[in-house]
Motif scaffolding. Structure first.
Motif, mmCIF file in Angstrom:
data_model
loop_
_atom_site.group_PDB
_atom_site.id
_atom_site.type_symbol
_atom_site.label_atom_id
_atom_site.label_comp_id
_atom_site.label_asym_id
_atom_site.label_seq_id
_atom_site.Cartn_x
_atom_site.Cartn_y
_atom_site.Cartn_z
ATOM 1 N N CYS A 45 64.812 50.503 32.920
ATOM 2 C CA CYS A 45 65.831 51.554 32.911
ATOM 3 C C CYS A 45 65.212 52.907 33.224
ATOM 4 O O CYS A 45 65.796 53.715 33.961
ATOM 5 C CB CYS A 45 66.528 51.578 31.550
ATOM 6 N N LEU A 46 64.036 53.165 32.679
ATOM 7 C CA LEU A 46 63.357 54.427 32.941
ATOM 8 C C LEU A 46 62.916 54.519 34.397
ATOM 9 O O LEU A 46 63.015 55.584 35.027
ATOM 10 C CB LEU A 46 62.151 54.562 32.004
ATOM 11 N N ALA A 47 62.446 53.415 34.942
ATOM 12 C CA ALA A 47 62.073 53.407 36.358
ATOM 13 C C ALA A 47 63.286 53.649 37.238
ATOM 14 O O ALA A 47 63.203 54.322 38.279
ATOM 15 C CB ALA A 47 61.412 52.074 36.705
ATOM 16 N N TRP A 48 64.428 53.119 36.832
ATOM 17 C CA TRP A 48 65.692 53.339 37.548
ATOM 18 C C TRP A 48 66.057 54.821 37.534
ATOM 19 O O TRP A 48 66.503 55.373 38.543
ATOM 20 C CB TRP A 48 66.770 52.491 36.877
ATOM 21 N N PHE A 49 65.843 55.477 36.401
ATOM 22 C CA PHE A 49 66.124 56.909 36.300
ATOM 23 C C PHE A 49 65.232 57.704 37.240
ATOM 24 O O PHE A 49 65.690 58.630 37.920
ATOM 25 C CB PHE A 49 65.920 57.364 34.847
ATOM 26 N N HIS A 50 63.945 57.365 37.293
ATOM 27 C CA HIS A 50 63.005 58.120 38.120
ATOM 28 C C HIS A 50 63.261 57.922 39.616
ATOM 29 O O HIS A 50 62.730 58.698 40.428
ATOM 30 C CB HIS A 50 61.570 57.730 37.769
ATOM 31 N N GLU A 69 77.037 56.874 45.300
ATOM 32 C CA GLU A 69 77.118 56.031 46.500
ATOM 33 C C GLU A 69 76.542 54.646 46.223
ATOM 34 O O GLU A 69 77.089 53.635 46.697
ATOM 35 C CB GLU A 69 76.362 56.710 47.639
ATOM 36 N N ASP A 70 75.479 54.572 45.447
ATOM 37 C CA ASP A 70 74.855 53.283 45.148
ATOM 38 C C ASP A 70 75.737 52.390 44.285
ATOM 39 O O ASP A 70 75.772 51.168 44.463
ATOM 40 C CB ASP A 70 73.508 53.494 44.451
ATOM 41 N N ILE A 71 76.460 52.993 43.342
ATOM 42 C CA ILE A 71 77.308 52.178 42.464
ATOM 43 C C ILE A 71 78.723 52.029 43.003
ATOM 44 O O ILE A 71 79.551 51.323 42.406
ATOM 45 C CB ILE A 71 77.351 52.762 41.036
ATOM 46 N N THR A 112 71.234 49.022 38.967
ATOM 47 C CA THR A 112 72.506 49.327 39.622
ATOM 48 C C THR A 112 73.506 48.189 39.486
ATOM 49 O O THR A 112 74.691 48.424 39.217
ATOM 50 C CB THR A 112 72.244 49.622 41.111
ATOM 51 N N ASP A 113 73.061 46.953 39.666
ATOM 52 C CA ASP A 113 73.986 45.818 39.610
ATOM 53 C C ASP A 113 74.636 45.682 38.241
ATOM 54 O O ASP A 113 75.824 45.356 38.130
ATOM 55 C CB ASP A 113 73.244 44.523 39.972
#
Length: 280
Positions: A45-50, A69-71, A112-113
């Motif tokens: 989750c933290l990597a997703w934030f960065h 746009e991604d979601i 994202t998924d």
């Protein structure tokens, strides 16, 4: 009497029994490994934030557009407001690392998924009266300029349209009323708009122009300023002494101390002492 010797089993019989024993022994199944894909990962989750955050470790407006746009959601969609409510975001258009981790942990989304799979759930929360009321109240501070205590009218109209336009048939009429009467909305007025929208019938059959203030007052008790005012008054009542009672006590004491003065100077002396108390 000779000792009877026991016959030792043949090697073939021993092998046969071992085979039977090994066949009938219950087999222990290996423990099935738990799939790590089904578990939430704070590290992921933290990597997703960065992926979106800038050098200042803040999720800014430009990153927000890319994230939407991604979601597959427009930035103006009310779902983004519901998501911000879950994250307890303090400022519109920005997510901090702490807000992101706190909210996404509650939602159990670390990619994202997973968030896409939660969009229907976020949308359904708008149908829950308790959750919608909380989201509506959150929207005031979320969209307010932190240097101002009120919402400017342009921001207020945009947020009210986002929240109430599809839920309240009288909203277009009410919006015209706001434009003609107000330059902005404070928190109490913002809260009362929602209560007003739930109270007045769509045909205005229960609307009384003279009683509009009374209707607003009925719901005013739930506003923060009213509750603060009541706590303040409650504290004052503990030490409140009516001025008339205080004057009588002083007058009685003075008469006892100076029994002859109340005949000759009934007004000048006592009015001088008690007038400030009466005026207060």
């Amino acid at each position: 009497m000779p000792v009877k010797k026991r016959k030792l089993p043949d090697s073939d019989d021993q092998k046969h029994k071992c085979k039977i024993a090994s066949f009938t022994r219950p087999q222990i199944r290996g423990v099935k490994p738990i799939s790590t894909e089904a578990l939430f990962s704070s590290k992921r989750c933290l990597a997703w934030f960065h992926n979106y955050a800038g050098p200042d470790k803040v999720f800014g407006p430009e990153a927000m557009e890319r994230f939407c746009e991604d979601i597959g959601v427009e930035p103006e969609n009310i779902i983004m407001l519901v998501l911000a409510w879950h994250l307890e975001a303090a400022n519109m258009g920005y997510f901090t690392k702490d807000e992101w981790l706190r909210g996404m942990t509650i939602l159990q989304c670390d990619c994202t998924d997973r968030l896409r799979s939660k969009l229907d759930y976020l949308r359904s929360e708008l149908n829950d009266p308790v959750a919608f009321r909380s989201i509506y109240r959150y929207a005031f501070d979320f969209s307010r300029d932190k240097n101002q205590r009120s919402l400017d009218m342009d921001t207020a109209k945009s947020m009210l349209a986002l929240l109430l336009e599809r839920r309240w048939p009288l909203f277009p009429i009410f919006q015209q009323f706001l434009e003609s009467k107000y330059k902005g909305l404070n928190k109490d007025q913002w809260y009362n708009v929602l209560e007003f929208s739930k109270t007045i019938n769509t045909d205005l059959s229960n609307y009384d122009e003279d009683g509009a203030c009374e209707c607003s007052y009925c719901h005013h008790h739930d506003t923060p300023s009213y509750q603060t005012q009541q706590r303040h008054l409650k504290g004052k009542r503990r030490f409140h002494c009516p001025s008339g009672t205080l004057c009588l006590i002083l007058l009685f004491c003075l008469v006892l101390i100076f029994p002859s003065m109340h005949f000759f100077y009934p007004f000048n002396f006592f009015s001088y002492l008690t007038f400030p108390l009466i005026a207060s």
